[in-house]
Design a protein around this motif. Sequence first.
Motif, PDB file in Angstrom:
ATOM      1  N   LEU A   1       0.828  -1.214   0.000  1.00 20.36           N
ATOM      2  CA  LEU A   1       0.000   0.000   0.000  1.00 20.36           C
ATOM      3  C   LEU A   1       0.857   1.258   0.000  1.00 20.36           C
ATOM      4  O   LEU A   1       0.552   2.226  -0.713  1.00 20.36           O
ATOM      5  N   GLN A   2       1.933   1.251   0.772  1.00 16.90           N
ATOM      6  CA  GLN A   2       2.814   2.416   0.791  1.00 16.90           C
ATOM      7  C   GLN A   2       3.445   2.644  -0.573  1.00 16.90           C
ATOM      8  O   GLN A   2       3.528   3.782  -1.037  1.00 16.90           O
TER       9      GLN A   2
ATOM     10  N   CYS B   1      -4.169   0.857  -8.217  1.00 13.19           N
ATOM     11  CA  CYS B   1      -4.055   2.161  -7.577  1.00 13.19           C
ATOM     12  C   CYS B   1      -4.921   2.156  -6.311  1.00 13.19           C
ATOM     13  O   CYS B   1      -5.792   1.299  -6.147  1.00 13.19           O
ATOM     14  N   ILE B   2      -4.662   3.096  -5.448  1.00 16.12           N
ATOM     15  CA  ILE B   2      -5.422   3.222  -4.205  1.00 16.12           C
ATOM     16  C   ILE B   2      -6.841   3.678  -4.552  1.00 16.12           C
ATOM     17  O   ILE B   2      -7.037   4.573  -5.369  1.00 16.12           O
TER      18      ILE B   2
ATOM     19  N   SER C   1       0.755   3.850  -3.086  1.00 20.52           N
ATOM     20  CA  SER C   1       0.283   5.205  -2.795  1.00 20.52           C
ATOM     21  C   SER C   1       1.245   6.278  -3.290  1.00 20.52           C
ATOM     22  O   SER C   1       0.865   7.444  -3.420  1.00 20.52           O
TER      23      SER C   1
ATOM     24  N   LEU D   1      -9.363   5.817  -3.550  1.00 20.09           N
ATOM     25  CA  LEU D   1      -9.437   6.974  -2.648  1.00 20.09           C
ATOM     26  C   LEU D   1     -10.777   7.102  -1.945  1.00 20.09           C
ATOM     27  O   LEU D   1     -10.838   7.541  -0.797  1.00 20.09           O
TER      28      LEU D   1
ATOM     29  N   TRP E   1     -10.627   4.771   0.951  1.00 23.17           N
ATOM     30  CA  TRP E   1      -9.680   5.270   1.953  1.00 23.17           C
ATOM     31  C   TRP E   1     -10.237   6.449   2.729  1.00 23.17           C
ATOM     32  O   TRP E   1     -10.030   6.569   3.934  1.00 23.17           O
TER      33      TRP E   1
END
Length: 107
Positions: A32-33, A82-83, A36, A85, A88
């Motif tokens: 994830l890091q 991709c994240i 991101s 959003l 999140w």
Amino acid sequence: MGVTKSQIFDKEQNELAQLFKVLGHPARIAILQYISTQNACICNDIVEEIGLAQATVSQHLKELKSLGLLKGEIEGKKMCYCINLEVWKDIQLRLNSFFITTKTNCC
């Protein structure tokens, strides 16, 4: 936790527990890091960055995607991640609410 035991907890508690369970592996945090910080990410890039086998990375990606933490698109023979959003932001609001209501009058 068995299925029958999880029924005694409310939906929010079960969802947060599932989220923490998925986030409870350091490889998933590293993935994830890495994602991101990228505009888009191809699985092979993740394998090179994280240093785990392709099959292992794919399994971790599957877990992250199952909760909607990641979005993925197929580009030819490759999968780009991709994240997500929206998810999140929802998680951030839920965690903020959880911590804001925590009392600070403990030892």
